[in-house]
Each structure stands twice: as C-alpha cells, then as structure tokens.
Scaffold this active site. Structure first.
Site, short mmCIF file in Angstrom:
data_model
loop_
_atom_site.label_atom_id
_atom_site.label_comp_id
_atom_site.label_asym_id
_atom_site.label_seq_id
_atom_site.Cartn_x
_atom_site.Cartn_y
_atom_site.Cartn_z
N HIS A 1 0.84 -1.28 -0.03
CA HIS A 1 0.02 -0.07 -0.19
C HIS A 1 0.89 1.25 -0.10
O HIS A 1 0.93 2.09 -0.78
CB HIS A 1 -0.99 0.09 1.22
CG HIS A 1 -1.74 1.14 1.49
ND1 HIS A 1 -3.21 1.14 1.11
CD2 HIS A 1 -1.64 2.47 1.68
CE1 HIS A 1 -3.88 2.23 1.36
NE2 HIS A 1 -2.63 3.23 1.75
N GLU A 2 1.77 1.33 0.90
CA GLU A 2 2.65 2.54 0.96
C GLU A 2 3.53 2.63 -0.32
O GLU A 2 3.82 3.78 -0.90
CB GLU A 2 3.46 2.30 2.15
CG GLU A 2 2.69 2.38 3.79
CD GLU A 2 1.80 3.57 3.53
OE1 GLU A 2 1.88 4.42 3.05
OE2 GLU A 2 0.73 3.07 4.20
N HIS B 1 1.68 4.46 -3.05
CA HIS B 1 1.80 5.73 -2.82
C HIS B 1 3.28 6.30 -3.28
O HIS B 1 3.22 7.29 -4.23
CB HIS B 1 1.68 6.05 -1.16
CG HIS B 1 0.43 6.06 -0.75
ND1 HIS B 1 -0.79 6.81 -1.32
CD2 HIS B 1 0.05 5.35 0.45
CE1 HIS B 1 -1.84 6.47 -0.56
NE2 HIS B 1 -1.41 5.59 0.44
#
Length: 158
Positions: free
Chosen positions: A67-68, A71
C-alpha cells in the site's frame, strides 16, 4: 525485526511486485497508533507500525508495505497517488495490497470535542456552534455580514 531488515524487505517487495527499486529510507515507528504505515511525500520515506507485524504477521504487514509503495511509486511517477485516485486503486488491486489495515486492540479514535461555544449574529441571530473558542472579531455572519457575539455554553475543564 530491525530497521535494516525492514529496509531490505521493502526493497525486495518493491522489485518483486512493482519492478522498480525503492531508493529511500524505510523504518519502524512505534508511535503510529491507528495506521499501519505512512508515506512522506517530501522525503519519500516510509514508516511502518511495528505492532502490525507482531499482531498480524508478515503477510498482513507485506500488504501494508505494498500500500505504501503504491503511494511511493505513483508519486514519483507524477500520477494519482492519493487514496481517491483511480491510478492508486488500480495499482493497489494489481499488486495485492490492502486498502485498510486491521485495527489494533486498544487503538481507539479520539472522541470529538463537545460543542462549548456559539457565535451569534447581532443583526439576524444566525447561530454558529463551535468546539474551540473562536475570536469573534475575526469573523462575520455568512448570511448578512453582521458582527458576531461569543456565547460560552460550557466551560472547558482545563
């Protein structure tokens, strides 16, 4: 697990799932309470909540890392890196990252402040409830542009 091991793990996940290397710093942050991880847009660093690893294991933590990294890679590619962006949602689904992390036991969201103050228009009596003490000289009524008067509903127990 140390920060160095986390750094290597994130670099491996980045190469394996995204095909692009992770070139910035990754570390654990034990002060994160309600979130599994955090990406910094200015420094491009990633922080991971170590309690997610101890409570839910490597598999869930890897989903948070993905998820990170979504980004991270989208931001560096100057594409939509925010949660609401279609690019982010598509990449997250493609790599198998989690949209939300599991809640940690004992981690609670803060209760909202009670309404303690009210601004009242002197001209039209329009009311504006406030949680924190406002300065009535800074504001005007949105309806008639009249002056506002501060009413104290509850004294704060400080």
């Amino acid at each position: 697990m140390s920060n160095e091991e986390l750094q290597q793990w994130i670099e491996q996940v980045s190469l394996r799932s995204f095909g692009v290397p992770f070139r910035h710093k990754a570390s654990f942050n034990g002060r994160l309470t309600t979130t599994g991880g955090r990406y910094f847009t200015k420094s491009h660093n990633i922080e991971i909540n170590p309690r997610q690893l101890t409570m839910f294991g490597r598999e869930e933590t890897e989903k948070i890392i993905k998820h990170e990294l979504c980004h991270y890679h989208l931001h560096l590619a100057k594409r939509g890196y925010m949660h609401r962006d279609a690019d982010f949602k598509q990449l997250l689904a493609r790599v198998g990252g989690s949209r939300y992390c599991q809640s940690l036991p004992g981690a609670q969201a803060r209760k909202p402040l009670p309404i303690r103050y009210k601004l009242v228009c002197v001209s039209c009596a329009m009311e504006y409830p406030r949680k924190r003490k406002p300065d009535p000289r800074k504001y005007r009524c949105g309806r008639c542009a009249g002056m506002l008067k501060l009413l104290v509903l509850k004294e704060s127990g400080k």
